[in-house]
Structure formats: C-alpha cells, structure tokens
Design a protein around this motif. Structure first.
Motif, PDB file in Angstrom:
ATOM      1  N   LYS A 221     -39.531 -84.895 110.330  1.00 57.25           N
ATOM      2  CA  LYS A 221     -40.203 -83.895 109.576  1.00 57.25           C
ATOM      3  C   LYS A 221     -40.135 -82.558 110.107  1.00 57.25           C
ATOM      4  CE  LYS A 221     -44.462 -83.282 106.796  1.00 57.25           C
ATOM      5  NZ  LYS A 221     -43.893 -83.225 105.638  1.00 57.25           N
ATOM      6  N   ASN A 222     -39.697 -81.380 109.228  1.00 56.89           N
ATOM      7  CA  ASN A 222     -39.804 -80.099 109.447  1.00 56.89           C
ATOM      8  C   ASN A 222     -41.000 -79.370 109.368  1.00 56.89           C
ATOM      9  OD1 ASN A 222     -37.045 -80.231 110.503  1.00 56.89           O
ATOM     10  ND2 ASN A 222     -36.420 -80.009 108.419  1.00 56.89           N
ATOM     11  N   LYS A 223     -41.623 -78.733 110.131  1.00 55.46           N
ATOM     12  CA  LYS A 223     -42.853 -78.022 110.213  1.00 55.46           C
ATOM     13  C   LYS A 223     -42.931 -76.566 109.307  1.00 55.46           C
ATOM     14  CE  LYS A 223     -44.885 -81.500 112.318  1.00 55.46           C
ATOM     15  NZ  LYS A 223     -45.391 -82.636 111.603  1.00 55.46           N
ATOM     16  N   ARG A 224     -42.720 -76.544 108.163  1.00 55.78           N
ATOM     17  CA  ARG A 224     -42.226 -75.373 107.389  1.00 55.78           C
ATOM     18  C   ARG A 224     -43.712 -74.434 107.423  1.00 55.78           C
ATOM     19  NH1 ARG A 224     -41.178 -75.087 102.568  1.00 55.78           N
ATOM     20  NH2 ARG A 224     -42.598 -76.487 101.775  1.00 55.78           N
ATOM     21  N   ALA A 225     -43.551 -73.282 107.992  1.00 58.98           N
ATOM     22  CA  ALA A 225     -44.422 -72.262 107.961  1.00 58.98           C
ATOM     23  C   ALA A 225     -44.597 -71.420 106.633  1.00 58.98           C
ATOM     24  CB  ALA A 225     -44.226 -71.225 109.125  1.00 58.98           C
ATOM     25  N   GLU A 226     -43.323 -71.385 106.035  1.00 60.47           N
ATOM     26  CA  GLU A 226     -43.455 -70.268 104.714  1.00 60.47           C
ATOM     27  C   GLU A 226     -42.680 -71.138 103.551  1.00 60.47           C
ATOM     28  OE1 GLU A 226     -39.551 -67.619 106.604  1.00 60.47           O
ATOM     29  OE2 GLU A 226     -41.627 -66.999 106.478  1.00 60.47           O
ATOM     30  N   GLY A 227     -42.627 -70.188 102.582  1.00 60.42           N
ATOM     31  CA  GLY A 227     -41.698 -70.571 101.334  1.00 60.42           C
ATOM     32  C   GLY A 227     -42.712 -71.564 100.202  1.00 60.42           C
ATOM     33  N   SER A 228     -42.113 -72.159  99.384  1.00 64.30           N
ATOM     34  CA  SER A 228     -43.090 -72.793  98.555  1.00 64.30           C
ATOM     35  C   SER A 228     -43.825 -73.870  99.073  1.00 64.30           C
ATOM     36  CB  SER A 228     -42.084 -73.200  97.506  1.00 64.30           C
ATOM     37  OG  SER A 228     -41.157 -74.407  97.817  1.00 64.30           O
ATOM     38  N   LEU A 229     -45.062 -74.035  98.505  1.00 65.64           N
ATOM     39  CA  LEU A 229     -45.885 -75.443  98.894  1.00 65.64           C
ATOM     40  C   LEU A 229     -45.543 -76.392  98.236  1.00 65.64           C
ATOM     41  CD1 LEU A 229     -48.248 -76.091 100.631  1.00 65.64           C
ATOM     42  CD2 LEU A 229     -49.817 -75.461  98.847  1.00 65.64           C
ATOM     43  N   LYS A 230     -44.865 -77.432  98.884  1.00 64.20           N
ATOM     44  CA  LYS A 230     -44.441 -78.761  98.083  1.00 64.20           C
ATOM     45  C   LYS A 230     -45.533 -79.810  98.468  1.00 64.20           C
ATOM     46  CE  LYS A 230     -39.493 -77.831  99.110  1.00 64.20           C
ATOM     47  NZ  LYS A 230     -38.068 -78.231  99.411  1.00 64.20           N
ATOM     48  N   ILE A 231     -46.015 -80.310  97.241  1.00 66.26           N
ATOM     49  CA  ILE A 231     -46.894 -81.399  97.071  1.00 66.26           C
ATOM     50  C   ILE A 231     -46.599 -82.435  96.309  1.00 66.26           C
ATOM     51  CG2 ILE A 231     -48.888 -79.694  97.446  1.00 66.26           C
ATOM     52  CD1 ILE A 231     -49.228 -80.054  94.341  1.00 66.26           C
ATOM     53  N   ILE A 232     -46.815 -83.930  96.792  1.00 66.22           N
ATOM     54  CA  ILE A 232     -46.262 -84.811  95.992  1.00 66.22           C
ATOM     55  C   ILE A 232     -47.358 -86.059  95.764  1.00 66.22           C
ATOM     56  CG2 ILE A 232     -45.615 -85.994  98.275  1.00 66.22           C
ATOM     57  CD1 ILE A 232     -43.251 -87.282  97.258  1.00 66.22           C
ATOM     58  N   THR A 233     -47.297 -86.866  94.847  1.00 64.93           N
ATOM     59  CA  THR A 233     -47.703 -87.834  94.330  1.00 64.93           C
ATOM     60  C   THR A 233     -46.804 -89.041  94.350  1.00 64.93           C
ATOM     61  OG1 THR A 233     -50.060 -88.783  93.342  1.00 64.93           O
ATOM     62  CG2 THR A 233     -48.197 -87.486  91.939  1.00 64.93           C
ATOM     63  N   VAL A 234     -47.320 -90.165  94.438  1.00 66.55           N
ATOM     64  CA  VAL A 234     -46.636 -91.377  94.152  1.00 66.55           C
ATOM     65  C   VAL A 234     -47.537 -92.530  93.527  1.00 66.55           C
ATOM     66  CG1 VAL A 234     -45.276 -93.371  95.050  1.00 66.55           C
ATOM     67  CG2 VAL A 234     -45.263 -90.933  96.157  1.00 66.55           C
ATOM     68  N   GLY A 235     -47.056 -93.012  92.313  1.00 67.89           N
ATOM     69  CA  GLY A 235     -47.931 -94.099  91.613  1.00 67.89           C
ATOM     70  C   GLY A 235     -47.313 -94.174  90.247  1.00 67.89           C
ATOM     71  N   ARG A 236     -47.846 -95.243  89.712  1.00 61.64           N
ATOM     72  CA  ARG A 236     -47.299 -95.349  88.312  1.00 61.64           C
ATOM     73  C   ARG A 236     -47.741 -94.416  87.303  1.00 61.64           C
ATOM     74  NH1 ARG A 236     -51.470 -98.768  89.403  1.00 61.64           N
ATOM     75  NH2 ARG A 236     -53.132 -99.038  87.998  1.00 61.64           N
ATOM     76  N   LEU A 237     -47.381 -94.325  86.210  1.00 61.58           N
ATOM     77  CA  LEU A 237     -47.888 -93.037  85.349  1.00 61.58           C
ATOM     78  C   LEU A 237     -48.899 -93.686  84.326  1.00 61.58           C
ATOM     79  CD1 LEU A 237     -44.363 -91.421  84.552  1.00 61.58           C
ATOM     80  CD2 LEU A 237     -45.903 -91.129  86.534  1.00 61.58           C
ATOM     81  N   ASP A 238     -49.857 -93.870  84.765  1.00 60.45           N
ATOM     82  CA  ASP A 238     -51.126 -94.684  84.087  1.00 60.45           C
ATOM     83  C   ASP A 238     -52.276 -93.663  84.121  1.00 60.45           C
ATOM     84  OD1 ASP A 238     -53.696 -96.509  84.705  1.00 60.45           O
ATOM     85  OD2 ASP A 238     -52.154 -97.554  83.510  1.00 60.45           O
ATOM     86  N   PRO A 239     -53.198 -93.702  83.261  1.00 61.15           N
ATOM     87  CA  PRO A 239     -54.133 -92.777  83.175  1.00 61.15           C
ATOM     88  C   PRO A 239     -55.200 -92.885  84.295  1.00 61.15           C
ATOM     89  CG  PRO A 239     -54.033 -94.009  81.067  1.00 61.15           C
ATOM     90  CD  PRO A 239     -53.014 -94.455  81.853  1.00 61.15           C
ATOM     91  N   VAL A 240     -55.376 -93.847  84.944  1.00 65.37           N
ATOM     92  CA  VAL A 240     -56.157 -94.255  86.331  1.00 65.37           C
ATOM     93  C   VAL A 240     -55.695 -93.190  87.317  1.00 65.37           C
ATOM     94  CG1 VAL A 240     -55.234 -95.991  87.543  1.00 65.37           C
ATOM     95  CG2 VAL A 240     -57.512 -95.732  87.488  1.00 65.37           C
ATOM     96  N   LYS A 241     -54.343 -92.748  87.114  1.00 66.90           N
ATOM     97  CA  LYS A 241     -53.948 -92.059  88.391  1.00 66.90           C
ATOM     98  C   LYS A 241     -54.112 -90.710  88.415  1.00 66.90           C
ATOM     99  CE  LYS A 241     -51.920 -95.537  90.717  1.00 66.90           C
ATOM    100  NZ  LYS A 241     -52.294 -96.105  91.883  1.00 66.90           N
ATOM    101  N   GLY A 242     -54.431 -90.279  86.795  1.00 66.12           N
ATOM    102  CA  GLY A 242     -54.930 -88.968  86.674  1.00 66.12           C
ATOM    103  C   GLY A 242     -53.868 -87.902  87.008  1.00 66.12           C
ATOM    104  N   HIS A 243     -52.489 -88.098  86.666  1.00 65.49           N
ATOM    105  CA  HIS A 243     -51.496 -87.171  87.155  1.00 65.49           C
ATOM    106  C   HIS A 243     -51.534 -85.960  86.367  1.00 65.49           C
ATOM    107  CE1 HIS A 243     -49.339 -90.071  89.504  1.00 65.49           C
ATOM    108  NE2 HIS A 243     -49.058 -90.931  88.734  1.00 65.49           N
ATOM    109  N   LYS A 244     -52.107 -85.815  85.131  1.00 62.47           N
ATOM    110  CA  LYS A 244     -52.265 -84.603  84.221  1.00 62.47           C
ATOM    111  C   LYS A 244     -53.057 -83.651  85.114  1.00 62.47           C
ATOM    112  CE  LYS A 244     -56.281 -85.709  81.252  1.00 62.47           C
ATOM    113  NZ  LYS A 244     -56.522 -85.717  79.735  1.00 62.47           N
ATOM    114  N   TYR A 245     -54.077 -84.168  85.830  1.00 61.60           N
ATOM    115  CA  TYR A 245     -55.051 -83.168  86.671  1.00 61.60           C
ATOM    116  C   TYR A 245     -54.179 -82.458  87.591  1.00 61.60           C
ATOM    117  CZ  TYR A 245     -58.459 -85.260  83.834  1.00 61.60           C
ATOM    118  OH  TYR A 245     -59.112 -85.943  82.699  1.00 61.60           O
ATOM    119  N   SER A 246     -53.120 -83.267  88.223  1.00 59.73           N
ATOM    120  CA  SER A 246     -52.453 -82.563  89.202  1.00 59.73           C
ATOM    121  C   SER A 246     -51.420 -81.544  88.789  1.00 59.73           C
ATOM    122  CB  SER A 246     -51.310 -83.562  89.960  1.00 59.73           C
ATOM    123  OG  SER A 246     -52.260 -84.552  90.804  1.00 59.73           O
ATOM    124  N   ILE A 247     -51.172 -82.130  87.356  1.00 63.65           N
ATOM    125  CA  ILE A 247     -50.236 -80.911  86.805  1.00 63.65           C
ATOM    126  C   ILE A 247     -51.150 -79.721  86.293  1.00 63.65           C
ATOM    127  CG2 ILE A 247     -48.882 -80.469  84.502  1.00 63.65           C
ATOM    128  CD1 ILE A 247     -48.074 -83.240  84.812  1.00 63.65           C
TER     129      ILE A 247
END
Length: 417
Positions: A221-247
């Motif tokens: 893993k590289n410790k990036r100090a600049e550039g775009s902030l990259k965020i990720i989430t993993v989980g089935r596309l289901d209402p309980v996961k609340g992906h729309k709020y991340s968007i």
C-alpha cells in the motif's frame, strides 16, 4: 475412538455473500476437527469464486445434501415409513418423543429423524448457521434422546420478526433457546436483539467474525499525500447498505470543489436505482459500480484506496447491519473507516483512532470529516498505522480461532462427562 466432528448446517453453500460461513468451516478444520457440512441447496461449485479455497481445504468431500429420500409415490412412501419404523423399533421411544414435539402428524418426520439419527453421537457437535436453519435439531434436542451439542450462530435477519417478511414470532425459537447449548452473535447489538427474543443470557456468547490478516493486509500500500481522495465500499447493492448516501456524500464533495472518487463493489437489486442517482448527479467520473469481485480483487482495490465508507441504514422492519466484516477487512488493509452508527458497525471501529462514526443519515457529518482529511492527509497516515494493531488485537482470524477452540473444547468436554 471416533474423531471429534463439527457438523455445520447451512441452507445454501457456497454462498458468495456468506464468506463468514466458509471462514468458520475453515476454522474448525484448522483446529483439527473432522468437518461435515449438511447443505439444503448446493450452489454451482464451478462458478464459485471460492472453488480454489474449497479444493485446498478438501471441503467438497465434506458436503452432505440434506435429502431425506422420501418416495414421491404415496404407496412407497407409506411402505418405506413402515420399514423405517421396524428398522428402528428399539428406538421407538425416541421416535415417539420426537413426534410428540411436532405440531401435527406427518410421515415426513420419521424420514427426517432417520436422516439425523446417523449423526447421533457424543463425538459430534452441530454448528448451525442462522437461527432459521435450526430445525429439526432443536426438536431432536427437545425430545431428549439426541446426544450432539447444538450451537446456533445468528447473523442478523434471523433475529427480526416477521423473518423474511412472513415468519411470525409465535414461539419460533422457544425450543432452541431452551434445549440448545450455545447461541452466538457477532456484536453486542445482535446479542441484545436475541436476548430480547427470550434467549437466556447464560447461553449467549458474543464472538465476532474474524478477518484473515495473512490475506487482508497493507503490504504494497502506498501512502499517498495528495491527489484525489479515494474511498471505497464493499457490499451487496441492497437498501440496508445505504450506498445511495455514500453517493450523496460524493456529490456534496464534488459540488464543493473536492477531487474525490468512490468505488462500489457488489451486486444486487439496487443497481438500477444507484445508476440513476449517479446519472442525475452527473457523477460518472466520480462513482464507479464495479459489480461482484473475487477476494483477490477486493483486496487489491482496498489497498489501492484511502478510506473505507459504510453508510448502512435501517430497513423498514428495523433491521440493521449486524457487524460489517468488510470494515475489518478494510482496516486490515490499512484503511480508516467512516461509517453511520447503524447496528453493530461501531463495534468494529476504534472511535477516533481507526475511524469515525456518525448518526444514521448524517451525510453532512461525513462530508465535514472528509473535507478535513482531504486537507490534512497526515490524518490518513496516523489512522492507518492504528488499524493493523486494532484488527490484530481484536478481530484477526488467529485471535477468533482461539475463542472457537475454547468453545468447541468445552462443548466436547461436557458431552463426555
């Protein structure tokens, strides 16, 4: 002397979204137990992303289909019923006791009893996955002639009535809570729900789902100090996961001029709704729906990102995320976690050190902390250094295996007293 055996009872196997069950089975194997897996429905092994793991651990040879071998023809069904009754005549007391625990008479129950009688030994421990899969073991235990210990691990939806939208709580778990030997839950949140249903506190044990830190780690893993902030989430596309709020969080960040990328790994019923939301917000260059990925691919994506986000929310029946295994895998890979305080998620995070937790639906709170992290990248480095220590001490598979080793040993010791 027969080898001690852990018999897992599952409904579908190997299920893509139930990696925790496969991990539990491997735990028992690594602890030196003989393992059998009773499966109601065997899924396509050739298409399974876990085929390599299944083969490496010789799991395929341990699978037993839960087939009671009931003839479809009524005449042959009755004939075989009489044959089984005569065959087990010396055990008629146990059979009648089992029948007395049923709500109604059915020829099927003898076929069921016959199937499970093969495993009636004090060298066996049944470990059932999901409370809804406890039948007929709870009734066999209630009948009083069944020797194996019974552990049932709840995972979430099985503690919320009506289960699956139609199963009422009309004493559904009474026999299990009375005659089962141990009930486990992955977080205090889920344990509290189960106890409220009538499970005796002395039979309840909280055992988190562990993470394999030899696989999920921050190597490379590289410790990036600049550039775009990259965020990720993993989980089935289901209402309980609340992906729309991340968007929605990403939309707020982009509208404020911040360079941010969100990767969503998973598949499910919400895909079209999420695609529409991404299009409406004009975020096709910022949010990526990647569908299902293998464990190897998920690890690579985690290592390539800066932060993990999980905006889980309650469903209409009040059900929430019970633990969130992916938050542990992310932290093992060096990613701090930003999450809604939903269900048991907060128990997987060391608040302020490996992540931040906000009230459900508080997207503004998440946006605020993301802006701060974006401008102060040193926060990522500091928190990332904490994540490995936190996971190793509380959730590593090695640590969890030790817990299960004690649990299994204690149950077998009780059986031989």
């Amino acid at each position: 002397m027969n080898k001690k055996t852990i018999i897992f009872k599952v409904f579908e196997f190997p299920h893509l979204s139930e990696t925790f069950i496969l991990a539990q089975i491997i735990t028992a194997i690594k602890l030196g137990y003989d393992v059998k897996i009773i499966v109601v429905k065997l899924l396509d092994l050739d298409a399974s992303l876990y085929r390599k793991t299944l083969i490496e651990n010789n799991i395929l040879d341990s699978i037993i289909i839960e087939d009671y071998k009931i003839p479809k023809n009524t005449f042959f069904k009755i004939f075989k019923f009489v044959f089984l009754l005569l065959k087990h005549l010396k055990k008629i007391k146990a059979i009648l006791s089992f029948y007395n625990k049923q709500n109604k008479f059915s020829l099927t129950w003898l076929y069921q009893w016959n199937f499970y009688e093969v495993f009636n030994s004090n060298n066996n421990v049944f470990h059932v996955q999901y409370g809804t899969n406890r039948n007929p073991l709870d009734l066999l235990k209630a009948a009083g002639f069944y020797k194996p210990s019974l552990i049932v691990t709840f995972h979430g939806h099985d503690a919320f009535f009506p289960i699956n939208g139609f199963i009422p709580n009309n004493g559904y778990y009474d026999n299990l809570f009375t005659y089962g030997d141990l009930i486990t839950a992955n977080t205090p949140y889920l344990a509290k729900k189960i106890v409220a249903l009538g499970c005796p506190r002395e039979k309840m044990k909280i055992i988190p789902v562990g993470v394999d830190t030899t696989f999920f780690n921050s190597i490379g893993k590289n410790k990036r100090a600049e550039g775009s902030l990259k965020i990720i989430t993993v989980g089935r596309l289901d209402p309980v996961k609340g992906h729309k709020y991340s968007i929605e969080v990403v939309n707020e960040m982009v509208q404020s001029g911040y360079d941010i990328i969100l990767t969503i790994i998973g598949e499910g019923s919400e895909r079209k709704n999420l695609e529409k939301l991404i299009e409406n917000y004009n975020l096709k260059k910022n949010v990526f729906l990647l569908g299902k990925k293998s464990q190897d691919e998920i690890r690579s994506f985690l290592i390539a990102n800066d932060l993990y986000v999980i905006t889980a929310v309650p469903l209409c029946d009040g059900r929430r995320e019970t633990q969130g295994l992916t938050t542990l895998e992310a932290q093992a890979c060096g990613l701090p976690v930003i999450a809604f305080d939903s269900g048991g998620v907060k128990y997987t995070i060391e608040l302020g050190k490996t992540g931040f937790v906000f009230d459900e639906y508080d997207t503004i709170g998440i946006v605020t902390i993301l802006k701060k992290i974006y401008l102060e990248r040193s926060m990522l480095k500091e928190m990332s250094a904490n994540t490995k220590k936190f996971i190793d001490a509380n959730f590593s598979q090695t640590y969890i295996n030790d817990i299960w080793d004690n649990v299994y040993q204690n149950l077998f010791n009780q059986l031989t007293k």
